[in-house]
Scaffold this motif. Structure first.
Motif, PDB file in Angstrom:
ATOM      1  N   ASN A  91       0.810  -1.231   0.000  1.00  0.00           N
ATOM      2  CA  ASN A  91       0.000   0.000   0.000  1.00  0.00           C
ATOM      3  C   ASN A  91       0.841   1.277   0.000  1.00  0.00           C
ATOM      4  N   ARG A  92       1.860   1.248  -0.830  1.00  0.00           N
ATOM      5  CA  ARG A  92       2.659   2.464  -1.008  1.00  0.00           C
ATOM      6  C   ARG A  92       2.283   3.198  -2.286  1.00  0.00           C
ATOM      7  N   GLU A  93       1.466   2.553  -3.124  1.00  0.00           N
ATOM      8  CA  GLU A  93       0.990   3.191  -4.358  1.00  0.00           C
ATOM      9  C   GLU A  93      -0.323   3.909  -4.031  1.00  0.00           C
ATOM     10  N   PRO A  94      -0.347   5.269  -4.090  1.00  0.00           N
ATOM     11  CA  PRO A  94      -1.531   6.014  -3.622  1.00  0.00           C
ATOM     12  C   PRO A  94      -2.832   5.643  -4.337  1.00  0.00           C
ATOM     13  N   ARG A  95      -2.735   5.215  -5.576  1.00  0.00           N
ATOM     14  CA  ARG A  95      -3.956   4.933  -6.336  1.00  0.00           C
ATOM     15  C   ARG A  95      -4.670   3.667  -5.868  1.00  0.00           C
ATOM     16  N   TYR A  96      -3.939   2.743  -5.304  1.00  0.00           N
ATOM     17  CA  TYR A  96      -4.512   1.429  -5.000  1.00  0.00           C
ATOM     18  C   TYR A  96      -4.510   1.132  -3.512  1.00  0.00           C
ATOM     19  N   HIS A  97      -5.425   0.257  -3.126  1.00  0.00           N
ATOM     20  CA  HIS A  97      -5.418  -0.238  -1.750  1.00  0.00           C
ATOM     21  C   HIS A  97      -5.587  -1.756  -1.783  1.00  0.00           C
ATOM     22  N   TYR A  98      -4.544  -2.423  -1.380  1.00  0.00           N
ATOM     23  CA  TYR A  98      -4.531  -3.892  -1.402  1.00  0.00           C
ATOM     24  C   TYR A  98      -5.120  -4.427  -0.098  1.00  0.00           C
ATOM     25  N   ILE A  99      -5.990  -5.414  -0.222  1.00  0.00           N
ATOM     26  CA  ILE A  99      -6.637  -5.990   0.961  1.00  0.00           C
ATOM     27  C   ILE A  99      -6.554  -7.513   0.929  1.00  0.00           C
ATOM     28  N   GLU A 100      -6.087  -8.062   2.018  1.00  0.00           N
ATOM     29  CA  GLU A 100      -6.256  -9.493   2.259  1.00  0.00           C
ATOM     30  C   GLU A 100      -7.203  -9.624   3.425  1.00  0.00           C
ATOM     31  N   PHE A 101      -8.202 -10.456   3.263  1.00  0.00           N
ATOM     32  CA  PHE A 101      -9.271 -10.529   4.252  1.00  0.00           C
ATOM     33  C   PHE A 101      -8.984 -11.579   5.317  1.00  0.00           C
ATOM     34  N   ASP A 102      -9.449 -11.247   6.484  1.00  0.00           N
ATOM     35  CA  ASP A 102      -9.514 -12.216   7.560  1.00  0.00           C
ATOM     36  C   ASP A 102     -10.543 -13.237   7.077  1.00  0.00           C
ATOM     37  N   ASN A 103     -10.074 -14.394   6.652  1.00  0.00           N
ATOM     38  CA  ASN A 103     -10.869 -15.167   5.700  1.00  0.00           C
ATOM     39  C   ASN A 103     -11.990 -16.005   6.293  1.00  0.00           C
ATOM     40  N   ILE A 104     -13.044 -15.326   6.711  1.00  0.00           N
ATOM     41  CA  ILE A 104     -14.171 -16.100   7.241  1.00  0.00           C
ATOM     42  C   ILE A 104     -15.216 -16.367   6.161  1.00  0.00           C
ATOM     43  N   ILE A 105     -15.127 -15.658   5.031  1.00  0.00           N
ATOM     44  CA  ILE A 105     -16.129 -15.892   3.992  1.00  0.00           C
ATOM     45  C   ILE A 105     -15.493 -16.205   2.636  1.00  0.00           C
ATOM     46  N   GLY A 106     -14.225 -16.484   2.636  1.00  0.00           N
ATOM     47  CA  GLY A 106     -13.583 -16.949   1.410  1.00  0.00           C
ATOM     48  C   GLY A 106     -13.344 -15.898   0.343  1.00  0.00           C
ATOM     49  N   MET A 107     -13.087 -14.666   0.751  1.00  0.00           N
ATOM     50  CA  MET A 107     -12.787 -13.619  -0.229  1.00  0.00           C
ATOM     51  C   MET A 107     -11.312 -13.692  -0.623  1.00  0.00           C
ATOM     52  N   VAL A 108     -11.062 -13.609  -1.905  1.00  0.00           N
ATOM     53  CA  VAL A 108      -9.686 -13.618  -2.384  1.00  0.00           C
ATOM     54  C   VAL A 108      -9.067 -12.237  -2.149  1.00  0.00           C
ATOM     55  N   PRO A 109      -7.732 -12.124  -2.193  1.00  0.00           N
ATOM     56  CA  PRO A 109      -7.126 -10.793  -2.077  1.00  0.00           C
ATOM     57  C   PRO A 109      -7.647  -9.865  -3.168  1.00  0.00           C
ATOM     58  N   MET A 110      -7.922  -8.637  -2.788  1.00  0.00           N
ATOM     59  CA  MET A 110      -8.504  -7.686  -3.725  1.00  0.00           C
ATOM     60  C   MET A 110      -7.771  -6.356  -3.658  1.00  0.00           C
ATOM     61  N   VAL A 111      -7.984  -5.573  -4.702  1.00  0.00           N
ATOM     62  CA  VAL A 111      -7.363  -4.251  -4.780  1.00  0.00           C
ATOM     63  C   VAL A 111      -8.446  -3.229  -5.097  1.00  0.00           C
ATOM     64  N   ILE A 112      -8.525  -2.184  -4.275  1.00  0.00           N
ATOM     65  CA  ILE A 112      -9.426  -1.064  -4.580  1.00  0.00           C
ATOM     66  C   ILE A 112      -8.661  -0.117  -5.495  1.00  0.00           C
ATOM     67  N   ASP A 113      -9.288   0.271  -6.579  1.00  0.00           N
ATOM     68  CA  ASP A 113      -8.689   1.264  -7.471  1.00  0.00           C
ATOM     69  C   ASP A 113      -9.399   2.586  -7.215  1.00  0.00           C
ATOM     70  N   PHE A 114      -8.733   3.489  -6.489  1.00  0.00           N
ATOM     71  CA  PHE A 114      -9.370   4.753  -6.117  1.00  0.00           C
ATOM     72  C   PHE A 114      -9.686   5.621  -7.339  1.00  0.00           C
ATOM     73  N   LYS A 115      -8.973   5.409  -8.408  1.00  0.00           N
ATOM     74  CA  LYS A 115      -9.233   6.213  -9.613  1.00  0.00           C
ATOM     75  C   LYS A 115     -10.587   5.865 -10.235  1.00  0.00           C
ATOM     76  N   HIS A 116     -11.110   4.698  -9.920  1.00  0.00           N
ATOM     77  CA  HIS A 116     -12.365   4.247 -10.525  1.00  0.00           C
ATOM     78  C   HIS A 116     -13.572   4.492  -9.623  1.00  0.00           C
ATOM     79  N   TYR A 117     -13.466   5.456  -8.724  1.00  0.00           N
ATOM     80  CA  TYR A 117     -14.600   5.710  -7.832  1.00  0.00           C
ATOM     81  C   TYR A 117     -15.831   6.119  -8.632  1.00  0.00           C
ATOM     82  N   PHE A 118     -16.985   5.841  -8.077  1.00  0.00           N
ATOM     83  CA  PHE A 118     -18.237   6.190  -8.735  1.00  0.00           C
ATOM     84  C   PHE A 118     -19.307   6.373  -7.664  1.00  0.00           C
ATOM     85  N   THR A 119     -20.469   6.788  -8.085  1.00  0.00           N
ATOM     86  CA  THR A 119     -21.555   6.960  -7.119  1.00  0.00           C
ATOM     87  C   THR A 119     -22.695   6.000  -7.442  1.00  0.00           C
TER      88      THR A 119
END
Lengths: 193, 53
Positions: free
Chosen positions: A120-148
């Motif tokens: 998480n040193r790249e300002p545009r992205y936020h990398y997440i690994e989940f405390d895996n209680i529901i089986g979510m794979v690692p994901m990346v939020i792309d802040f540039k793609h925000y929407f409403t």
């Protein structure tokens, strides 16, 4: 070491900051000619709500206290829409094919870029690994793609809430998002001929 | 447009499929898509006729 983000699975009626919803739709375009119409929308597999928790909480509280029978309702906490950002499958984003169904090819990340992003040193992205209680794979939020998205449509589909990122973790995400939005892009220096 | 209602059950396709790859023709079209496309963002195009025209 990558920190696992703590999540919870909520079943209440309020939309929360840090909620992750499945199948959120962004209405992209609408054209109508001679009675025929075409509505284009983007459907994101996972999206996170970035709107502040206090705004969401106050909005719901206010609506609950309102007399729905009144013609004109006094409402000061009205929300038009919620701010969201898509979460992409990290492996797809690293290989640059996360938008392939839109016929868009993104830059492939090399191992150095991946490690940079994962820490998480790249300002545009936020990398997440989940405390895996529901089986979510690692994901990346792309802040540039925000929407409403409208609050109404999200509330109508609360059953699509996959999980909620717990406080502190969610605040870290929104703080990094606001930092990304408030960055100042300086013009490219002119190259002297 | 009489009732300000939009009917979205006329025709529908999903890129990158071809228009003839119509997935379904019902008002529950959007729910049916998830089973096939769950891991990437997709574009959905709904085509139809405004009611009353």
């Amino acid at each position: 070491m990558v920190i696992k983000y703590q999540i919870e699975v909520l079943s209440d009626e309020q939309v929360h900051q840090g909620d992750i919803f499945k199948s959120v739709q962004y209405y992209d375009n609408f054209v109508e000619q001679g009675g025929r119409f075409e509505l284009s929308l983007l459907r994101f597999p996972y999206s996170i709500i970035l709107t502040q928790e206090c705004d969401l909480n106050n909005n719901l509280k206010e609506r609950k206290s309102i007399d729905e029978t009144l013609e004109i309702r006094k409402q000061d906490k009205y929300l038009i829409s919620l701010l969201c950002a898509p979460l992409y499958n990290a492996e797809h984003l690293f290989t640059g094919n996360h938008l392939s169904f839109l016929k868009i090819e993104a830059a492939k990340k090399n191992s150095e870029q991946r490690n940079y992003l994962k820490s998480n040193r790249e300002p545009r992205y936020h990398y997440i690994e989940f405390d895996n209680i529901i089986g979510m794979v690692p994901m990346v939020i792309d802040f540039k793609h925000y929407f409403t998205v409208s609050l109404h449509s999200i509330e109508k589909n609360l059953q699509q809430r996959a999980c909620t990122i717990k406080p502190l973790y969610r605040e870290l995400i929104t703080q990094r998002f606001s930092n990304f939005l408030s960055r100042i892009g300086l013009p490219e220096p002119q190259i002297q001929q | 447009m009489e009732n300000e209602e939009i009917i979205i059950d006329d025709a529908m396709y999903m890129e990158p499929c071809e228009p003839e790859d119509v997935i379904a023709e019902s008002k529950n079209l959007l729910e049916g898509i998830d089973e096939q496309y769950t891991d990437k963002v997709i574009r959905i195009i709904l085509k139809g006729q405004l009611d009353g025209n």
